[in-house]
Motif scaffolding. Structure first.
Motif, mmCIF file in Angstrom:
data_model
loop_
_atom_site.group_PDB
_atom_site.id
_atom_site.type_symbol
_atom_site.label_atom_id
_atom_site.label_comp_id
_atom_site.label_asym_id
_atom_site.label_seq_id
_atom_site.Cartn_x
_atom_site.Cartn_y
_atom_site.Cartn_z
ATOM 1 N N GLU A 1 -5.080 15.278 4.671
ATOM 2 C CA GLU A 1 -4.070 14.918 5.660
ATOM 3 C C GLU A 1 -3.254 16.159 6.047
ATOM 4 O OE1 GLU A 1 -3.652 11.793 7.112
ATOM 5 O OE2 GLU A 1 -5.568 11.577 6.109
ATOM 6 N N ASN B 1 -12.908 -0.014 12.262
ATOM 7 C CA ASN B 1 -11.447 0.090 12.228
ATOM 8 C C ASN B 1 -10.794 -1.276 12.441
ATOM 9 O OD1 ASN B 1 -11.031 3.356 13.857
ATOM 10 N ND2 ASN B 1 -11.644 2.819 11.814
ATOM 11 N N ARG C 1 0.832 -1.212 0.000
ATOM 12 C CA ARG C 1 0.000 0.000 0.000
ATOM 13 C C ARG C 1 0.863 1.258 0.000
ATOM 14 N NH1 ARG C 1 -3.959 -0.156 4.727
ATOM 15 N NH2 ARG C 1 -2.066 0.400 5.813
ATOM 16 N N PRO D 1 -10.402 10.234 16.964
ATOM 17 C CA PRO D 1 -11.060 11.243 16.121
ATOM 18 C C PRO D 1 -12.036 12.130 16.916
ATOM 19 C CG PRO D 1 -11.102 9.112 15.049
ATOM 20 C CD PRO D 1 -10.585 8.876 16.425
ATOM 21 N N GLN E 1 -5.809 8.402 13.584
ATOM 22 C CA GLN E 1 -6.007 9.218 14.791
ATOM 23 C C GLN E 1 -6.349 8.282 15.946
ATOM 24 O OE1 GLN E 1 -9.133 11.915 13.689
ATOM 25 N NE2 GLN E 1 -7.886 12.977 12.208
ATOM 26 N N GLU F 1 -14.370 8.752 9.240
ATOM 27 C CA GLU F 1 -14.754 8.284 7.902
ATOM 28 C C GLU F 1 -13.517 8.173 7.025
ATOM 29 O OE1 GLU F 1 -16.339 11.182 4.705
ATOM 30 O OE2 GLU F 1 -17.267 11.845 6.547
ATOM 31 N N PHE G 1 -2.573 -1.390 9.239
ATOM 32 C CA PHE G 1 -2.735 -0.114 9.925
ATOM 33 C C PHE G 1 -2.752 0.996 8.877
ATOM 34 C CE2 PHE G 1 -0.960 -2.865 13.187
ATOM 35 C CZ PHE G 1 -1.790 -2.578 14.255
ATOM 36 N N SER G 2 -3.786 1.834 8.950
ATOM 37 C CA SER G 2 -3.917 2.904 7.958
ATOM 38 C C SER G 2 -2.732 3.862 8.013
ATOM 39 C CB SER G 2 -5.186 3.707 8.223
ATOM 40 O OG SER G 2 -6.313 2.921 7.974
ATOM 41 N N ALA G 3 -2.368 4.357 6.844
ATOM 42 C CA ALA G 3 -1.315 5.379 6.790
ATOM 43 C C ALA G 3 -1.936 6.771 6.695
ATOM 44 C CB ALA G 3 -0.419 5.128 5.593
ATOM 45 N N SER G 4 -3.239 6.823 6.400
ATOM 46 C CA SER G 4 -3.929 8.116 6.337
ATOM 47 C C SER G 4 -5.391 7.898 6.732
ATOM 48 C CB SER G 4 -3.859 8.687 4.919
ATOM 49 O OG SER G 4 -4.526 7.832 4.022
ATOM 50 N N GLY G 5 -6.069 8.995 7.043
ATOM 51 C CA GLY G 5 -7.478 8.887 7.399
ATOM 52 C C GLY G 5 -7.721 8.828 8.894
ATOM 53 N N SER G 6 -8.993 8.627 9.256
ATOM 54 C CA SER G 6 -9.356 8.722 10.672
ATOM 55 C C SER G 6 -8.744 7.608 11.518
ATOM 56 C CB SER G 6 -10.876 8.692 10.810
ATOM 57 O OG SER G 6 -11.377 7.471 10.331
ATOM 58 N N ARG H 1 -8.437 3.784 4.830
ATOM 59 C CA ARG H 1 -8.473 4.877 5.817
ATOM 60 C C ARG H 1 -9.121 4.424 7.126
ATOM 61 N NH1 ARG H 1 -7.751 9.785 3.660
ATOM 62 N NH2 ARG H 1 -9.193 10.813 5.065
ATOM 63 N N MET H 2 -9.560 3.166 7.197
ATOM 64 C CA MET H 2 -10.290 2.684 8.379
ATOM 65 C C MET H 2 -9.689 1.385 8.902
ATOM 66 S SD MET H 2 -12.924 4.704 9.150
ATOM 67 C CE MET H 2 -14.347 3.854 9.794
ATOM 68 N N GLN H 3 -8.382 1.375 9.110
ATOM 69 C CA GLN H 3 -7.736 0.141 9.553
ATOM 70 C C GLN H 3 -6.848 0.386 10.771
ATOM 71 O OE1 GLN H 3 -5.951 -0.709 5.746
ATOM 72 N NE2 GLN H 3 -7.641 -2.018 5.106
ATOM 73 N N GLY I 1 -13.601 13.549 12.390
ATOM 74 C CA GLY I 1 -14.611 12.510 12.532
ATOM 75 C C GLY I 1 -14.152 11.197 11.928
#
Lengths: 180, 354
Positions: free
Chosen positions: A126, B44, A46, B31, B189, A180, B181-186, B56-58, A178
């Protein structure tokens, strides 16, 4: 007697299996990586895809950026159309169009393009990263709210203005964060 | 209400802790308005386990692990751990899936509903009406004979879900390569994992002792009025969340521009109504299901498994709402959820009457 011995046997087997599993896990440092296909490391795949995408976008939109730096927004828009023919619906194209239109003072169109981009790809929000446009979007929202909200209040029947305000609220909500 | 009742004070303490930690976990990194949200955390965690592909949700949320293991530890300590189950297992599994559908369309579980409201998010008002309406409707159907068959003692099965969450704790600590594990997104956080785990363990233990449940609080208030201890737990939760939101500068009274919120009020109402109705039928909100699973309730454990499946599906099938609104499949899924509830009620009522 048989039941008791069976119970003891099952307990023994349970303990042995647990100990064997723990030993395998503790002893597995690095050895497993040689047997695992490369595609198994999804996180690395990824990251690679993200870096490659960022580099690719920079490359294909380089002529647009060059026109922008040279202070030719009209030519930049033309270049953007050219790229868009090969890559329609690409979020980065909407971001660049939004930037150009904002620079030209066409605020409602700029907002609409940023909204389209963010619905396609949230990475532009981001805090850091090669694609981040968070600061620009925040500035756009502040500018939009201060300039367009009073106009919308005094023109409640103006539908296009109402749509732009809705889009501003969407950007505002995305900036707020939030899940999402 | 007897204010000398020790249990009442445990409920109030649990409510105060839920409100305080719900805000503080957000301050510590979770978040915005989502310091505690069982549905978001399950989405998540499902992503971290590779059950959906939204990058974005991991993130494997330690709070969830804490809820279950805290509840298990506390119930074992006070000799309340009882392995039980066997009550309409498949119905409960599907109920778990549809609980997540309702939550995903609203964007949050009942705990987050109140966290959003206490942070000044006026879009949550429709959800409150929906939740209360759903609980009321669930009570009405139960009063007319709709109920799931009672659980029975089942040796060992109550240990499976705590065991699964213990395994997730091992994953969290050892970080095996298949975990995402997400690298970006909520999902990036998050509060420091040890802090989040400790908060989850504490809340799980308190919720087990107090039986705190958001929909349970609404249900008991509709049934018992001010005599319900859970009402005071719920009030303590709301009060402490408001205070902590004000103190930490996170209170922003507005309808527009709220984090993780949309303006499709009808669907917010319906999403939470689905959650309220189902929660009454299966005996607790998503949070309570995890706590019950921790104290040996295999039926609640199946709901938890259903919620994990649902959490994956809402992301994979584009059911989850976003700030842009509720997608078509989200609306369809909520209606499918209501069809499930009506069908379940019909079938279960026939069994009772028959």
């Amino acid at each position: 007697m048989l039941k008791l011995s069976l119970t003891s046997l099952l307990w023994t087997l349970l303990i042995v299996a647990t100990a064997a599993m723990a030993t395998l896990l503790l002893d597995a440092s690095g050895e497993d990586t040689q047997l695992r296909p490369a595609s198994f490391n999804k996180a690395m795949e990824r990251d690679l895809a993200f870096q490659a995408r960022a580099a690719f976008l920079q490359k294909i939109y380089a002529p647009v950026e060059a026109q922008l730096k040279a202070g030719n927004p009209q030519s930049a828009l033309l270049k953007l159309d050219e790229v868009g023919r090969n890559y329609p619906g690409e979020a980065h194209g909407f971001i660049l169009r939004g930037e150009i239109l904002r620079g030209m003072g066409v605020l409602d169109q700029a907002i609409a393009n940023y909204v389209r981009a963010l619905k396609l790809d949230g990475d532009y929000l981001e805090e850091a990263g090669p694609l981040s446009r968070r600061t620009e979007i925040r500035q756009l929202v502040d500018q939009g709210l201060s300039e367009l909200t009073p106009r919308a209040r005094s023109n409640p029947d103006n539908r296009s203005l109402a749509t732009t305000i809705r889009e501003l609220h969407y950007l505002q909500s995305r900036l707020a964060g939030g899940c999402e | 209400m007897n204010f000398r009742d020790r249990h009442l004070w445990i409920v109030i303490l649990a409510g105060l802790s839920l409100g305080a930690l719900g805000v503080l976990l957000s301050v510590w990194g979770n978040p915005q308005n989502s310091g505690i949200c069982v549905s978001c955390f399950l989405e998540n965690s499902a992503g971290a386990l590779g059950l959906h592909d939204n990058p974005r949700m991991q993130y494997l949320r330690p709070e969830l692990i804490g809820f279950v293991l805290g509840s298990m530890g506390c119930s074992a300590l006070f000799r309340e751990f009882r392995s039980r189950g066997g009550s309409a297992p498949l119905l409960r599994l599907f109920s778990g899936v549809f609980l997540m559908v309702g939550c995903a369309v609203f964007i949050g579980c009942p705990i987050k509903l109140f966290l959003r409201l206490t942070a000044g998010d006026l879009t949550a008002v429709a959800g409150v009406f929906g939740l209360v309406g759903g609980v009321w409707a669930g009570l009405k159907t139960m009063a007319r004979g709709v109920q799931l068959t009672p659980a029975q003692a089942q040796k060992g099965s109550g240990l499976l879900i705590p065991g699964l969450f213990a395994l997730l704790l091992v994953f969290l600590v050892t970080r095996p390569v298949f975990l995402l594990f997400s690298a970006s997104g909520s999902a990036t956080q998050h509060a420091p994992w040890l802090l989040a785990l400790a908060a989850g363990l504490g809340l799980g233990a308190l919720a087990q002792r107090s039986r705190l449940c958001v929909t349970g609080g609404v249900r008991d208030t509709l049934l018992l009025g001010h005599r319900s201890p859970l009402l005071y737990g719920l009030l303590a939760f709301v009060l402490s969340a408001v205070v902590f939101n004000l103190v930490t500068g996170r209170f922003n009274l507005a309808l527009y521009g709220q984090p993780g919120a949309h303006l499709n009020h009808l669907w917010s109402f319906l999403g939470m109504a689905l959650v309220g109705w189902l929660s009454v039928l299966i005996g607790g909100c998503p949070f309570r299901q995890l706590v019950k699973a921790g104290e040996g309730d295999a039926d609640a454990g199946l709901v938890a498994v259903g919620m994990l499946i649902g959490a994956a599906l809402v992301q994979s099938w584009g059911i989850a709402a976003t700030a842009a609104g509720v997608p078509l499949y989200g609306k369809v899924a909520v209606l499918a959820g209501f069809i499930f509830v009506f069908g379940l009620s019909l079938v279960q009522r026939e069994q009772v009457c028959g």
